[in-house]
Structures are given as C-alpha cells and as structure tokens.
Design a protein around this motif. Structure first.
Motif, mmCIF file in Angstrom:
data_model
loop_
_atom_site.group_PDB
_atom_site.id
_atom_site.type_symbol
_atom_site.label_atom_id
_atom_site.label_comp_id
_atom_site.label_asym_id
_atom_site.label_seq_id
_atom_site.Cartn_x
_atom_site.Cartn_y
_atom_site.Cartn_z
ATOM 1 N N VAL A 5 -34.129 -56.755 41.011
ATOM 2 C CA VAL A 5 -34.414 -56.089 42.871
ATOM 3 C C VAL A 5 -32.846 -55.356 42.442
ATOM 4 C CG1 VAL A 5 -33.985 -55.503 44.816
ATOM 5 C CG2 VAL A 5 -35.677 -57.696 43.917
ATOM 6 N N LEU A 6 -31.336 -55.469 42.771
ATOM 7 C CA LEU A 6 -30.987 -54.763 42.560
ATOM 8 C C LEU A 6 -30.546 -53.491 41.240
ATOM 9 C CD1 LEU A 6 -28.012 -56.680 43.531
ATOM 10 C CD2 LEU A 6 -29.305 -55.460 45.042
ATOM 11 N N VAL A 7 -31.146 -54.411 40.038
ATOM 12 C CA VAL A 7 -31.001 -53.252 39.001
ATOM 13 C C VAL A 7 -32.496 -51.974 39.169
ATOM 14 C CG1 VAL A 7 -32.355 -52.707 36.643
ATOM 15 C CG2 VAL A 7 -30.385 -54.791 37.396
ATOM 16 N N SER A 8 -33.080 -52.485 39.868
ATOM 17 C CA SER A 8 -34.730 -51.737 40.311
ATOM 18 C C SER A 8 -33.696 -50.385 41.535
ATOM 19 C CB SER A 8 -35.974 -52.486 40.685
ATOM 20 O OG SER A 8 -35.923 -52.767 39.640
ATOM 21 N N VAL A 9 -33.193 -50.516 41.983
ATOM 22 C CA VAL A 9 -32.558 -49.982 42.865
ATOM 23 C C VAL A 9 -31.524 -49.027 42.625
ATOM 24 C CG1 VAL A 9 -31.503 -49.976 44.945
ATOM 25 C CG2 VAL A 9 -32.978 -50.780 45.312
ATOM 26 N N ALA A 10 -30.599 -49.401 42.066
ATOM 27 C CA ALA A 10 -29.611 -48.712 40.995
ATOM 28 C C ALA A 10 -30.562 -47.722 40.065
ATOM 29 C CB ALA A 10 -29.016 -49.384 39.948
ATOM 30 N N ALA A 11 -31.673 -47.967 39.274
ATOM 31 C CA ALA A 11 -32.083 -47.667 38.377
ATOM 32 C C ALA A 11 -32.679 -46.102 39.460
ATOM 33 C CB ALA A 11 -33.796 -48.031 37.379
ATOM 34 N N ALA A 12 -33.528 -46.415 40.209
ATOM 35 C CA ALA A 12 -33.999 -45.691 41.400
ATOM 36 C C ALA A 12 -32.789 -44.393 41.540
ATOM 37 C CB ALA A 12 -34.888 -45.668 42.656
ATOM 38 N N VAL A 13 -31.625 -44.297 41.918
ATOM 39 C CA VAL A 13 -30.797 -43.572 42.638
ATOM 40 C C VAL A 13 -30.324 -42.937 41.363
ATOM 41 C CG1 VAL A 13 -28.718 -44.014 44.134
ATOM 42 C CG2 VAL A 13 -30.576 -45.225 44.774
ATOM 43 N N LEU A 14 -29.509 -43.493 40.392
ATOM 44 C CA LEU A 14 -28.898 -43.122 38.935
ATOM 45 C C LEU A 14 -30.239 -42.277 38.217
ATOM 46 C CD1 LEU A 14 -26.722 -46.340 38.353
ATOM 47 C CD2 LEU A 14 -26.556 -44.116 39.781
ATOM 48 N N TYR A 15 -31.236 -42.680 38.085
ATOM 49 C CA TYR A 15 -32.027 -41.916 37.025
ATOM 50 C C TYR A 15 -33.069 -42.031 37.934
ATOM 51 C CZ TYR A 15 -28.575 -44.708 33.932
ATOM 52 O OH TYR A 15 -27.525 -45.188 33.397
ATOM 53 N N GLY A 16 -33.457 -41.779 39.323
ATOM 54 C CA GLY A 16 -34.890 -41.547 39.870
ATOM 55 C C GLY A 16 -36.114 -42.394 39.083
ATOM 56 N N GLN A 17 -35.641 -43.310 38.542
ATOM 57 C CA GLN A 17 -37.144 -44.100 38.227
ATOM 58 C C GLN A 17 -38.081 -44.451 39.580
ATOM 59 O OE1 GLN A 17 -35.288 -46.856 35.526
ATOM 60 N NE2 GLN A 17 -34.855 -45.384 33.598
ATOM 61 N N ARG A 18 -38.462 -44.332 39.603
ATOM 62 C CA ARG A 18 -39.477 -45.014 40.490
ATOM 63 C C ARG A 18 -40.616 -46.110 40.493
ATOM 64 N NH1 ARG A 18 -36.450 -43.330 43.331
ATOM 65 N NH2 ARG A 18 -36.313 -41.141 44.129
ATOM 66 N N LEU A 19 -40.707 -47.156 41.608
ATOM 67 C CA LEU A 19 -41.873 -48.170 41.462
ATOM 68 C C LEU A 19 -43.359 -47.496 41.882
ATOM 69 C CD1 LEU A 19 -39.086 -50.729 42.434
ATOM 70 C CD2 LEU A 19 -39.933 -50.127 40.061
ATOM 71 N N ASP A 20 -44.028 -48.493 41.422
ATOM 72 C CA ASP A 20 -45.299 -48.538 41.922
ATOM 73 C C ASP A 20 -45.671 -49.701 43.151
ATOM 74 O OD1 ASP A 20 -45.896 -50.276 40.693
ATOM 75 O OD2 ASP A 20 -47.649 -49.140 39.334
ATOM 76 N N VAL A 21 -46.526 -49.809 43.886
ATOM 77 C CA VAL A 21 -46.871 -50.560 44.488
ATOM 78 C C VAL A 21 -47.085 -52.452 44.182
ATOM 79 C CG1 VAL A 21 -48.541 -51.881 47.093
ATOM 80 C CG2 VAL A 21 -47.995 -49.605 46.812
ATOM 81 N N PRO A 22 -47.592 -52.016 43.792
ATOM 82 C CA PRO A 22 -46.735 -53.795 42.688
ATOM 83 C C PRO A 22 -46.027 -53.800 42.252
ATOM 84 C CG PRO A 22 -49.445 -52.334 41.531
ATOM 85 C CD PRO A 22 -48.426 -51.438 42.589
ATOM 86 N N ALA A 23 -45.372 -53.372 41.512
ATOM 87 C CA ALA A 23 -43.513 -53.535 41.228
ATOM 88 C C ALA A 23 -42.845 -53.779 42.639
ATOM 89 C CB ALA A 23 -43.266 -52.158 40.192
ATOM 90 N N MET A 24 -43.432 -52.911 43.371
ATOM 91 C CA MET A 24 -42.330 -53.282 44.591
ATOM 92 C C MET A 24 -42.487 -55.326 45.321
ATOM 93 S SD MET A 24 -41.446 -49.929 46.623
ATOM 94 C CE MET A 24 -43.039 -49.253 46.163
ATOM 95 N N LEU A 25 -43.734 -55.378 45.638
ATOM 96 C CA LEU A 25 -44.850 -56.932 45.984
ATOM 97 C C LEU A 25 -44.421 -57.577 44.910
ATOM 98 C CD1 LEU A 25 -47.105 -57.562 47.334
ATOM 99 C CD2 LEU A 25 -48.344 -57.286 45.627
ATOM 100 N N GLY A 26 -44.488 -57.802 44.029
ATOM 101 C CA GLY A 26 -43.606 -58.493 42.658
ATOM 102 C C GLY A 26 -42.032 -59.271 43.112
ATOM 103 N N MET A 27 -41.170 -57.389 43.080
ATOM 104 C CA MET A 27 -40.092 -58.001 43.578
ATOM 105 C C MET A 27 -40.045 -58.608 45.295
ATOM 106 S SD MET A 27 -38.578 -54.710 42.533
ATOM 107 C CE MET A 27 -39.077 -53.930 40.557
ATOM 108 N N ALA A 28 -41.175 -58.062 45.690
ATOM 109 C CA ALA A 28 -40.708 -58.910 47.406
ATOM 110 C C ALA A 28 -40.861 -60.377 47.022
ATOM 111 C CB ALA A 28 -41.827 -58.018 47.539
ATOM 112 N N LEU A 29 -41.906 -60.691 46.332
ATOM 113 C CA LEU A 29 -41.975 -62.103 46.079
ATOM 114 C C LEU A 29 -41.283 -62.397 45.240
ATOM 115 C CD1 LEU A 29 -45.733 -61.936 44.784
ATOM 116 C CD2 LEU A 29 -45.422 -63.026 46.778
ATOM 117 N N ILE A 30 -40.563 -61.604 44.500
ATOM 118 C CA ILE A 30 -38.749 -62.577 43.609
ATOM 119 C C ILE A 30 -37.844 -62.408 44.251
ATOM 120 C CG2 ILE A 30 -37.044 -62.622 42.632
ATOM 121 C CD1 ILE A 30 -39.499 -60.788 40.687
ATOM 122 N N VAL A 31 -37.159 -61.690 45.484
ATOM 123 C CA VAL A 31 -36.607 -61.892 47.143
ATOM 124 C C VAL A 31 -37.366 -63.161 47.488
ATOM 125 C CG1 VAL A 31 -36.262 -61.502 48.492
ATOM 126 C CG2 VAL A 31 -36.217 -59.312 47.075
ATOM 127 N N GLY A 32 -38.683 -63.664 48.270
ATOM 128 C CA GLY A 32 -39.035 -64.355 49.209
ATOM 129 C C GLY A 32 -38.478 -65.720 48.097
#
Length: 110
Positions: free
Chosen positions: A69-96
């Motif tokens: 999750v944190l690498v995905s956030v860092a990639a969004a901030v540092l490199y402008g990489q964005r996640l789609d809804v399924p990716a965010m849902l999957g990460m929410a399940l991981i955090v859960g």
C-alpha cells in the motif's frame, strides 16, 4: 513493544528502497542505488529483530501488506502513477487482512 517499532522501521525502509528502484535507471544513478541497498539492508535487519518476538508469518504479512500500500502511495506521489478502482479495492482488502490479523488472531503475541 519494540517489535512494532522495528516493524515500522522495516516497512518504511523497504518502501524507500522499493520506491527508489525506478530512479536507479539500470544502476546508472548512485544515490538512488545507495537508497535501495541501504533501505533493503535496514529493512531485513529490522525484520530479523521483529521475528524474535512476532511469528514470522504474521510479521511478514504485516510487512508485505503495508509495504504494498505504501509503495503504491509513494509511486503516486513521486512518479504520478495512478491506481484504478480494482487496484484500490484490492489494497483495501490487504489492509483489512492486516487489521483482522492484529485484532482477532491468536497467533500474534502481545
């Protein structure tokens, strides 16, 4: 309690190392390469201290799950990489899953 501090350091240093991989550009950039090597070294050292107290499977699940999750956030901030809804849902399940482990698992030693 030290185990969770060490785990936090392990996660953050792994995130720094992984986020720096893109900037290494085939080992041609020394500063990002230094961050990668030092970050992974520190991360595994701290993780080795964590597993003295926490079961290795639990420690790894938390380390890997929060790291994703944190690498995905860092990639969004540092490199402008964005996640789609399924990716965010999957990460929410991981955090859960990490939350369920922490709150309900008898495998976690306190």
């Amino acid at each position: 309690m030290h185990a969770y501090l060490y785990l936090a350091i392990a996660i953050l240093s792994e995130v720094i190392a992984t986020a720096s991989l893109k900037a290494v550009e085939g080992f041609s950039k020394p500063l990002p390469l230094l961050l990668v090597v030092a970050g992974y070294g520190l991360s595994f050292w701290m993780l080795s201290l964590v597993v003295r107290t926490l079961p290795v499977g639990i420690a790894y699940a938390i380390w890997a799950g929060l790291g994703i999750v944190l690498v995905s956030v860092a990639a969004a901030v540092l490199y402008g990489q964005r996640l789609d809804v399924p990716a965010m849902l999957g990460m929410a399940l991981i955090v859960g899953g990490v939350v369920v482990i922490q709150l309900f698992s008898r495998s976690v030693t306190h």
